[in-house]
Design an enzyme around this catalytic site. Structure first.
Site, PDB file in Angstrom:
ATOM      1  N   SER A  22      86.459  95.810  -1.167  1.00  0.00           N
ATOM      2  CA  SER A  22      86.020  94.440  -1.451  1.00  0.00           C
ATOM      3  C   SER A  22      86.864  93.389  -0.738  1.00  0.00           C
ATOM      4  O   SER A  22      86.361  92.313  -0.415  1.00  0.00           O
ATOM      5  CB  SER A  22      86.067  94.179  -2.966  1.00  0.00           C
ATOM      6  N   ALA A  44      89.986 105.919   4.632  1.00  0.00           N
ATOM      7  CA  ALA A  44      90.410 107.302   4.409  1.00  0.00           C
ATOM      8  C   ALA A  44      89.267 108.190   3.941  1.00  0.00           C
ATOM      9  O   ALA A  44      89.294 109.402   4.154  1.00  0.00           O
ATOM     10  CB  ALA A  44      91.551 107.339   3.389  1.00  0.00           C
ATOM     11  N   HIS A 456      90.899  97.859 -13.293  1.00  0.00           N
ATOM     12  CA  HIS A 456      91.199  96.576 -12.664  1.00  0.00           C
ATOM     13  C   HIS A 456      92.660  96.490 -12.216  1.00  0.00           C
ATOM     14  O   HIS A 456      93.287  95.438 -12.318  1.00  0.00           O
ATOM     15  CB  HIS A 456      90.869  95.432 -13.628  1.00  0.00           C
TER      16      HIS A 456
END
Length: 518
Positions: A22, A44, A456
């Protein structure tokens, strides 16, 4: 290793972006659009394009611990009764936006004013709102608070599941008013969720930001390549050392390296490169190239109680949307300035493993997850060896602050009240976990057993100007040239929301800083 366009890997590029999530993909998109620079994007993981379980919004939960997940865990703690809590992190183009719960949520304007007040000049709400809007293609069109025509498609449910409808309808009976949009003027209230879903499919950052520019000849996208270290020439970052077909290769960046590897891998790459706290690097045998004691500090995440599980009176049918559909945000205490707790429906059983061991959650059930979005507990990330693939100590210190625990106790009670409102009369057949109302001490124990993560993880290379800050308000690493960070690690204070939207906003701002637009 593969490049999507079959272009060969060059020895140098103008810009190298590490991590296709993001925070990194907005940078890639805007560099290609606004400049004539060459850009190497390194990921990756795999491409992930056309994978049914990624595209299906209701199939996201098993993506954690799949080949598209890094497989990290939080270190067990007595605060959560010694349990291991997994942290799904996307290892695929799109990063975590390709494996998450598809939620687009900005939090409260006060969250960003707090960043500005903490020394992140120019990051208050009025400054960041245009960047949120720039990213959006909101189904309702442009408004004062919403954007249209941006890279990311944003929608609400076409057909709310009965559990999601009941939460929305019953909220008023427990003092939570209905609002039209949780990304509008305020986030406090009950509202339909905003999803990264378009035409019934997940719409990740890779869909919105990357796919439209894949054919550009100045862009090289390299998948299956693990970054080992940054290359430093004195105080200038000049490139990266990474694995290509299992062999270490050095690739140069003539202008800038942008680290967008996320709040776990970005500090790890910094430390492997000798950038970090000398007291932590020395015992690992890593020579200190640039002392920054804040690397790996300030780790924050939102604790999630998974879950209040209810017996269902009738079969619930097939899952819709992401398995949720609505969100509730309210104050755990009336004297608070902003909403601090959050809940959402689950069209099935979302109990943590320990809760399933302690309670009978079998049969037809639905759940309500409840968590703390204004959490105060702060932890750390430490490497336990100098091996780039070695173990990490990732500790959020969930429930370390008493006020966090008190807020969750209150929130659990509110959600149990909600289950008994009239709106749930056709659905609710009693509690499964916990199976009854609990005393305060029992509720605390339930929370310790049920505590999980909203995924988060943030704050481990924070922005600011104090001694533990890693980047300045233009996202440049303090004391180094040629190195920008654009991901959740730069977040100084975790906002009261899912982190995909704020990290996208950070990526849009990083692009402006790099291209001279701000």
């Amino acid at each position: 290793m593969s490049t999507l366009s079959a272009r060969p890997l060059e020895k140098a590029y103008d810009y190298i972006v590490v991590g296709a999530g993001s925070g990194g993909l907005p940078v890639v998109r805007r560099l290609i659009e606004r400049t004539d620079a060459t850009v190497l994007l390194i990921e990756a993981g795999e491409t992930g394009f056309g994978v049914p379980e990624i595209e299906d919004p209701a199939a996201w939960v098993p993506l954690g611990r799949s080949r598209f997940d890094w497989g990290y865990d939080y270190t067990p703690s007595p605060l959560v009764n010694g349990r291991t809590i997994g942290i799904p992190r996307g290892k695929v183009l799109g990063g975590s936006s390709a494996i998450n719960a598809l939620m687009w949520y900005r939090g409260n304007p006060a969250d960003y004013d707090a960043w500005d007040a903490a020394g992140c000049d120019g990051w208050g709400w009025s400054s960041v709102l245009p960047y949120f809007k720039r990213a959006e293609d909101w189904e309702g069109g442009e408004t004062t608070f919403r954007g249209a025509g941006g890279p990311l498609r944003l929608t609400t449910s076409r057909n709310l599941h009965p559990v999601a409808s009941a939460m929305l309808e019953g909220a008023g009976d427990v003092g939570i008013r209905a609002i039209a949009d949780p990304n509008g003027e305020t986030n406090e209230g009950a509202a339909p969720s905003n999803f990264n879903i378009a035409e019934g499919r997940r719409f990740s950052s890779a869909d919105g930001y990357l796919k439209p520019i894949l054919s550009n000849p100045r862009l090289t996208v390299l998948t299956g390549s693990h970054v080992l270290t940054l290359l430093l020439d004195g105080t200038t970052c000049t490139g990266i050392r990474h694995l290509v077909d299992g062999q270490p290769v050095e690739t140069r960046a003539t202008t800038q390296v942008i680290l967008s590897a996320g709040a776990i891998n970005t500090p790890r790459i910094l430390m492997l490169s000798g950038i970090g706290d000398p007291a932590e690097l020395a015992p690992l045998g890593i020579p200190v190239r640039h002392a920054l004691p804040g690397v790996g500090k300030n780790l924050q995440d939102h604790p999630l109680v998974q879950a209040i599980v209810c017996k269902a009176k009738q079969p619930l049918g097939e899952p819709r949307d992401n398995g949720g559909g609505t969100m509730l945000n309210w104050k755990s205490r009336p004297d608070l300035v902003q909403a601090d707790v959050h809940a959402f429906p689950v069209q099935g059983n979302s109990a943590e493993p320990r809760v399933r061991e302690l309670y009978d959650t079998s049969g037809e059930v639905f759940s309500m997850g409840v968590g703390l979005m204004h959490s105060k507990s702060v932890g750390h990330l430490r490497m336990l060896s100098s091996d780039p693939f070695g173990p990490l100590d990732i500790q959020p210190n969930y429930l370390a602050e008493r006020q966090d625990l008190e807020a969750l106790v209150s929130a659990v009670g509110t959600i149990m009240d909600l289950a008994e409102t009239k709106a749930f009369s056709d659905l609710f057949a009693g509690f499964a976990a916990p199976e009854r109302r609990l005393s305060k001490a029992e509720t605390v124990e339930f929370i310790r057993n049920a505590c999980g993560t909203f995924f988060h993880t943030s704050g481990t290379a924070k922005m600011g100007r104090d001694a533990l800050s890693v980047v300045d308000p233009r996202l440049k690493v303090h004391g180094l040239d040629g190195l920008t960070i654009s991901d959740a690690s730069v977040i100084p204070i975790i906002p009261t929301c899912n982190t995909h939207a704020p990290v996208t906003m950070i990526g849009e701002r990083a692009a402006d800083f790099l291209t001279g637009q701000d």
